[in-house]
Design a protein around this motif. Structure first.
Motif, PDB file in Angstrom:
ATOM      1  N   LEU A 107      13.634   5.453   2.449  1.00 38.85           N
ATOM      2  CA  LEU A 107      12.934   6.198   3.502  1.00 38.85           C
ATOM      3  C   LEU A 107      11.559   5.583   3.771  1.00 38.85           C
ATOM      4  O   LEU A 107      11.095   5.519   4.904  1.00 38.85           O
ATOM      5  CB  LEU A 107      12.759   7.669   3.095  1.00 38.85           C
ATOM      6  N   PHE A 108      10.891   5.138   2.715  1.00 40.54           N
ATOM      7  CA  PHE A 108       9.584   4.494   2.860  1.00 40.54           C
ATOM      8  C   PHE A 108       9.746   3.106   3.477  1.00 40.54           C
ATOM      9  O   PHE A 108       9.031   2.724   4.398  1.00 40.54           O
ATOM     10  CB  PHE A 108       8.918   4.303   1.489  1.00 40.54           C
ATOM     11  N   GLY A 109      10.692   2.370   2.916  1.00 42.72           N
ATOM     12  CA  GLY A 109      10.732   0.931   3.174  1.00 42.72           C
ATOM     13  C   GLY A 109      11.402   0.527   4.463  1.00 42.72           C
ATOM     14  O   GLY A 109      10.914  -0.362   5.165  1.00 42.72           O
ATOM     15  N   ILE A 152       2.452   8.010   3.113  1.00 41.81           N
ATOM     16  CA  ILE A 152       1.668   9.237   2.950  1.00 41.81           C
ATOM     17  C   ILE A 152       2.330  10.371   3.740  1.00 41.81           C
ATOM     18  O   ILE A 152       2.404  11.514   3.274  1.00 41.81           O
ATOM     19  CB  ILE A 152       0.199   9.017   3.374  1.00 41.81           C
ATOM     20  N   SER A 153       2.880  10.055   4.909  1.00 46.60           N
ATOM     21  CA  SER A 153       3.472  11.134   5.708  1.00 46.60           C
ATOM     22  C   SER A 153       4.877  11.494   5.224  1.00 46.60           C
ATOM     23  O   SER A 153       5.199  12.677   5.123  1.00 46.60           O
ATOM     24  CB  SER A 153       3.465  10.795   7.199  1.00 46.60           C
ATOM     25  N   LEU A 195       0.847  -1.193   0.000  1.00 46.10           N
ATOM     26  CA  LEU A 195       0.000   0.000   0.000  1.00 46.10           C
ATOM     27  C   LEU A 195       0.880   1.240   0.000  1.00 46.10           C
ATOM     28  O   LEU A 195       1.085   1.865   1.036  1.00 46.10           O
ATOM     29  CB  LEU A 195      -0.917  -0.008   1.223  1.00 46.10           C
ATOM     30  N   ASN A 196       1.409   1.579  -1.167  1.00 45.53           N
ATOM     31  CA  ASN A 196       2.241   2.774  -1.291  1.00 45.53           C
ATOM     32  C   ASN A 196       1.352   3.963  -1.596  1.00 45.53           C
ATOM     33  O   ASN A 196       0.849   4.103  -2.702  1.00 45.53           O
ATOM     34  CB  ASN A 196       3.269   2.568  -2.402  1.00 45.53           C
ATOM     35  N   PHE A 197       1.188   4.834  -0.594  1.00 49.21           N
ATOM     36  CA  PHE A 197       0.385   6.046  -0.811  1.00 49.21           C
ATOM     37  C   PHE A 197       1.289   7.251  -1.046  1.00 49.21           C
ATOM     38  O   PHE A 197       0.868   8.384  -0.867  1.00 49.21           O
ATOM     39  CB  PHE A 197      -0.554   6.286   0.379  1.00 49.21           C
ATOM     40  N   TYR A 211       0.811  -0.030   7.966  1.00 49.41           N
ATOM     41  CA  TYR A 211       1.821   0.913   8.429  1.00 49.41           C
ATOM     42  C   TYR A 211       2.553   1.543   7.250  1.00 49.41           C
ATOM     43  O   TYR A 211       2.928   2.712   7.292  1.00 49.41           O
ATOM     44  CB  TYR A 211       2.823   0.233   9.362  1.00 49.41           C
ATOM     45  N   LEU A 212       2.758   0.760   6.207  1.00 53.58           N
ATOM     46  CA  LEU A 212       3.423   1.308   5.021  1.00 53.58           C
ATOM     47  C   LEU A 212       2.578   2.445   4.449  1.00 53.58           C
ATOM     48  O   LEU A 212       3.119   3.475   4.036  1.00 53.58           O
ATOM     49  CB  LEU A 212       3.634   0.223   3.961  1.00 53.58           C
ATOM     50  N   ALA A 213       1.261   2.263   4.444  1.00 48.02           N
ATOM     51  CA  ALA A 213       0.376   3.306   3.935  1.00 48.02           C
ATOM     52  C   ALA A 213       0.575   4.597   4.719  1.00 48.02           C
ATOM     53  O   ALA A 213       0.704   5.678   4.144  1.00 48.02           O
ATOM     54  CB  ALA A 213      -1.080   2.841   4.012  1.00 48.02           C
ATOM     55  N   ILE A 214       0.646   4.471   6.052  1.00 53.36           N
ATOM     56  CA  ILE A 214       0.789   5.664   6.899  1.00 53.36           C
ATOM     57  C   ILE A 214       2.150   6.316   6.666  1.00 53.36           C
ATOM     58  O   ILE A 214       2.258   7.535   6.507  1.00 53.36           O
ATOM     59  CB  ILE A 214       0.626   5.282   8.389  1.00 53.36           C
TER      60      ILE A 214
END
Lengths: 327, 286
Positions: free
Chosen positions: A81-83, A99-100, A39-41, A93-96
């Motif tokens: 940074l995302f991963g 997005i941030s 879930l990459n936002f 948690y990945l979505a959160i």
């Protein structure tokens, strides 16, 4: 006849640079979301990396092609940074985090503190002269009536859709390989894949980074198209629009993101054109012209809802893929 | 067959075995104040079917999770086939020849049955991102995996379903697929978490025969099961846990007759025995 023009306009938009940019970012997002189940936002953050990599490199005196590579390198940093913080955790948690972190990057780029480096809210302009200088297509206008492009736009369209094709073929090749099999397995149940001896974290990071590289290329193209880059081009809403394109076309299919991006821009443009036509000709009396921009997105939303209800697998998806989700 | 090997082994908790493949020492997993697992010493004999029983909440699945890297105990160590495995990640465990299945079957629904199998193959070169596009570089390992998969699917009578999506299989077939898939990792031991859960009685018999077949093929089977008929029927050795401890082990008939086991099961219903257990447990650890 006017309706025909509106239709041709919509076709022009559906095959234009914007749609190609969405398709390319969508191919990347589809690799992450449709195949790996991530879930990459924050896909728009990869696009920002690509756009700023290109424009800042040119601004610093470097060539544009190098800038595009710099943008891709920056996308790999964004993927880390995302991963690194979130890929070991549950999917939500990945979505959160995406997005941030995506918003943090945009806000940093537009901050007055970093303005000496990033030009803050003003961004960059006119950095893509090289791209248009190497255009091999003779000057002129190509097409008929409303469905025509000037040579420079046609050049961008050819390059952009070629990249979409190459990215799609790359994903196709990967998904037919054992690597893709593991990635699709992770989408279904990552603990099962882990129990069979696969380093799930590494596969997820690879899928995230690879999809991010495609997002960065899309961002560079978007910057080249508008010859302008500003932080506020990269709002989270863009990520959601790309999601809309991927789901519309069919997540987890090769052709889905392309079909979806074209369909999305067609619906946006066609509904806008029809509404304007209706208002101008007096058929629609209860709307103001300034409402049109908002209403066309409502129509896109309605189309998405209808699609999810009646064709959950998307325009290009196989029926059984949608049905299996029900148990 | 292997019961002979264990004939001379005393039926008492933590007893040493002649040729253990898995040796567990002082593994302790607590959730806040609750001690879920506190296993002093446990050995699983190589080439046997060893069943792990115990009332709900005894810590059986938590122990499996710890042993296979899906959970982290606060203390303890364990060795499998001579390799210390504590601190290893879940994905590293199968490389040592230890593989597990899950209580809730984890078939990969939108992959075909064959893809489920191939995904579990070991050392498949095409699973590396670099080189995944170069089919010639991985064709060899892929073909070998396919041959192994075809043999296993035949054994488990799933050949016909090879091209079907795993999500279309029945509950029992999914159990069979999960077991066959685990065997693709070329394990020395397989941990089965409730292999009979949700399987109809007719298929239970088939599953039992498959499990016995694995043992007869040289594999060690360590399984959690609630169906006592199954446990008594196929086990060479039975281990009973309650409140995180191993309270009894021995041949099936001996464990069934052990008053501590009877207490643990009945006590868990009327709430008498666990109180004693907990008190004695606190005495031991404090």
């Amino acid at each position: 006849m006017d309706v025909l023009n509106v239709f041709l306009d919509a076709i022009r938009v559906a095959i234009g640079p914007q749609a190609a940019v969405f398709a390319l970012a969508g191919v990347g997002l589809n690799l992450q979301f449709g195949y790996a189940g991530l879930l990459n936002f924050g896909q728009v953050a990869f696009m920002l990396a690509g756009a700023y990599g290109a424009s800042m490199t040119v601004d610093a005196g470097g060539p544009l092609w190098l800038g595009i590579l710099v943008g891709m390198a920056a996308a790999l940093v964004v993927a880390m940074l995302f991963g690194l913080p979130a890929l070991r955790l549950r999917a939500d948690y990945l979505a959160i985090v995406t997005i941030s972190v995506g918003e943090i990057i945009r806000l940093l780029v537009r901050s007055s503190t970093l303005e000496p480096v990033t030009n803050g809210v003003f961004g960059y302009r006119d950095f893509a002269a090289w791209f248009y200088a190497i255009n091999p297509i003779p000057a002129g206008r190509y097409g008929v009536g409303n469905l025509a492009f000037p040579a420079r736009t046609l050049w961008l369209i050819v390059v952009a859709w070629t990249l979409v094709l190459l990215a799609s073929l790359l994903v196709l090749g990967l998904m037919r390989s054992p690597w893709g099999r593991v990635v699709r397995g992770i989408r279904e149940d990552e603990d099962a894949v882990r129990s069979l001896g696969k380093n799930v974290f590494m596969y997820k990071l690879q899928a995230l980074a690879l999809g991010g590289l495609m997002g960065a290329l899309a961002g560079s193209l978007r910057a080249i198209d508008s010859q302008a880059v500003r932080p506020d081009f990269f709002l989270t809403i863009t990520t959601f629009m790309i999601y809309a394109a991927v789901i519309l076309g069919g997540a987890g299919t090769i052709i889905g993101p392309t079909i979806g991006a074209m369909a999305l821009w067609f619906v946006i443009s066609f509904s806008e054109g029809l509404l304007r036509l209706g208002i101008e000709s007096g058929v629609i009396e209860f709307l103001d012209p300034e409402d049109v921009a908002a209403i066309r997105f409502m129509i896109v939303g309605l189309a998405l809802i209808l699609l999810v209800v009646f064709r959950p697998q998307g325009l290009a998806g196989k029926p059984e893929a949608g049905l299996l989700d029900e148990h | 067959m292997s019961t002979d090997v264990l004939a001379a082994v005393a039926a008492e908790p933590g007893v040493p075995k002649p040729n253990p493949i898995l040796v567990v020492d002082d593994v302790r997993r607590t959730f806040g104040g609750l001690v879920a697992v506190d296993v002093r010493h446990l050995e699983v004999e190589r080439g046997t079917i060893t069943s792990l029983i115990g009332p709900n909440g005894a810590g059986k699945t938590t122990l499996f999770n710890c042993l296979t890297g899906f959970d982290r105990p606060q203390a303890g160590y364990w060795a499998f086939d001579g390799h210390r495995l504590e601190g290893r990640f879940a994905y590293q465990i199968p490389r040592y020849g230890l593989v597990r299945t899950f209580q809730l079957t984890k078939a990969l629904d939108r992959l075909t049955v064959m893809e489920n199998m191939l995904l579990a193959s070991r050392g498949n070169r095409g699973e590396r991102l670099l080189g995944a596009l170069l089919r010639p570089s991985w064709r060899h390992t892929e073909d070998a995996a396919r041959q192994r998969a075809e043999r296993l699917l035949e054994t488990f009578e799933l050949t016909r379903m090879g091209h079907d999506l795993a999500g279309t299989l029945s509950g029992g077939q999914r159990k069979l697929l999960e077991m066959a898939r685990a065997l693709m990792t070329e394990p020395a031991a397989i941990l089965l978490d409730e292999p009979m859960a949700g399987v109809n009685p007719r298929l239970r018999q088939t599953l039992c025969e498959h499990i016995e077949g694995l043992r007869d093929g040289g594999l060690t089977v360590f399984l959690i099961e609630h169906d006592m008929d199954v446990v008594m029927g196929i086990s060479d050795w039975v281990v009973c846990m309650a409140e995180g401890n191993v309270i009894s082990e021995g041949p099936p008939a001996v464990v069934r007759a052990d008053p501590a086991v009877v207490d643990a099961y009945l006590g868990s219903h009327d709430g008498l025995a666990p109180v004693d257990e907990r008190e004695s447990h606190e005495d031991e650890t404090s």
